[in-house]
Design an enzyme around this catalytic site. Structure first.
Site, PDB file in Angstrom:
ATOM      1  N   LEU A 151      15.767  20.534  10.512  1.00 49.41           N
ATOM      2  CA  LEU A 151      16.884  21.461  10.089  1.00 49.41           C
ATOM      3  C   LEU A 151      16.432  22.798   9.464  1.00 49.41           C
ATOM      4  O   LEU A 151      16.688  23.832   9.558  1.00 49.41           O
ATOM      5  CB  LEU A 151      17.478  20.784   8.756  1.00 49.41           C
ATOM      6  N   TYR A 152      14.878  22.605   9.049  1.00 47.85           N
ATOM      7  CA  TYR A 152      14.263  23.924   8.629  1.00 47.85           C
ATOM      8  C   TYR A 152      14.190  24.784   9.665  1.00 47.85           C
ATOM      9  O   TYR A 152      14.494  26.110   9.519  1.00 47.85           O
ATOM     10  CB  TYR A 152      12.758  23.476   7.990  1.00 47.85           C
ATOM     11  N   ALA A 153      13.949  24.504  10.914  1.00 46.65           N
ATOM     12  CA  ALA A 153      13.698  25.185  11.820  1.00 46.65           C
ATOM     13  C   ALA A 153      15.161  25.959  12.306  1.00 46.65           C
ATOM     14  O   ALA A 153      15.255  27.062  12.604  1.00 46.65           O
ATOM     15  CB  ALA A 153      13.165  24.739  13.152  1.00 46.65           C
TER      16      ALA A 153
END
Length: 337
Positions: A151-153
């Site tokens: 999700l960060y990416a």
């Protein structure tokens, strides 16, 4: 110049602000001072920056649009560097809401403000994680970024897309710089180097994920800052791509926008990185080998040719030198606590 830096109390923000102040710029820093890691470390960084009369600071969350605009609009920055984000691949599995809030809503609020300010250049901190499931190495800016594995990416990919749309609609020159495994003094406690050095110092084993087989394009903090500062002076111009043989520019066909890798293009195995730590500390680490964690990717390797063509620079600091500098800092920092 007048430079506005979000995430100023963070690892990268601190080093960038210190460099800008040393060069005679006026800097307004902003940070939400969240408790993702020890806030005392952030306050120590700030205490150093506050020694300069050219530095001012506001503790405001990016999600607070009214508070953000109240602080920044009167400053009227020439340059905006957006570093603030909820970082960390693994933490995004535990607290996904924090990534949506900071990285999406916070970036949207910043863009709405930037739309009013019309700075000379907006720089947005992206990440090597954006390359996700790509298997072709090295990663080049023109490669697809459609397969994020965390999700960060995904939020960073969304941030790049958002900045592109605003660059197109409001003609704000924008550079998204993608950094690769940054390390160095004053680094974050959740990152591998800090955790490894801390564990070895205390006689604890280190946890080595991916069975130690991962490769990373490690980038020393001073090299990253050098790349950012040089890119600040190179705002994209629509219709004016880089003219250099063999270099594929990421310049948008419809906006003054581009993405740029900041890395040396020399990936190193994780165990070689551990060996550099052991050498710098004069100690051998007890190692616990663990499987790859969800959201991680096995290898990162950057193509730095666009950065080199734009700025005449690419990161060159070796891991032995960079790790030694961190270990020296860590020991001094521990003694001062």
């Amino acid at each position: 110049m007048k430079v506005f830096v979000t995430g100023a109390a963070g690892f990268i923000g601190f080093h960038l602000c210190r460099r800008l102040l040393a060069e005679g710029h006026e800097v307004l820093g902003l940070d939400g001072m969240t408790a993702y890691y020890d806030v005392a470390l952030k306050r120590q960084r700030l205490s150093i920056l506050r020694r300069s009369n050219a530095f001012s600071f506001a503790e405001v969350m990016l999600e607070d649009r009214e508070g953000l605009e109240e602080v920044v609009l009167p400053f009227v920055p020439d340059i905006v560097v957006h570093l603030a984000a909820q970082a960390g691949v693994r933490y995004s599995l535990e607290a996904p809401d924090a990534y949506v809030s900071a990285n999406l809503i916070g970036t949207f609020n910043l863009l709405e403000m930037t739309r009013r300010l019309r700075p000379q250049h907006l720089l947005f901190a992206s990440t090597s994680s954006i390359y996700g499931g790509n298997t072709a190495m090295p990663f080049a800016e023109a490669d697809r970024t459609d397969f994020p594995v965390s999700l960060y990416a995904a939020t960073k990919k969304a941030g790049e897309a958002m900045t592109h749309s605003y660059a197109h609609l409001f003609a704000v020159p924008t550079t998204c710089f993608r950094f690769f495994t940054v390390y160095g003094p004053w680094g974050r406690p959740d990152m591998a180097l800090f955790r490894f050095v801390s564990a070895i110092s205390e006689g604890r084993p280190i946890e080595v994920f991916g069975e130690g087989r991962m490769l990373r394009d490690f980038t020393y903090i001073d090299d990253l800052v050098e790349g950012i500062v040089r890119l600040m002076a190179k705002p994209p111009e629509q219709g004016k791509p880089v003219d250099a043989e063999g270099v594929s520019d990421s310049l948008s066909p419809v906006a003054p926008w581009r993405s740029v890798n900041i890395a040396g293009g020399q990936p190193l195995g994780l165990m070689a990185f551990v060996a550099a730590i052991e050498k710098a500390m004069g100690q051998t680490a007890e190692k616990i080998f663990l499987p790859m964690q969800d959201g991680d990717i096995g290898e990162t390797s950057a193509d730095p040719s666009l950065l080199l063509a734009l700025t005449g620079f690419k990161p060159e600091t070796g891991v032995d030198e960079g790790v030694e500098a961190f270990v020296e800092w860590y020991r001094r920092w521990q003694e001062s606590r």
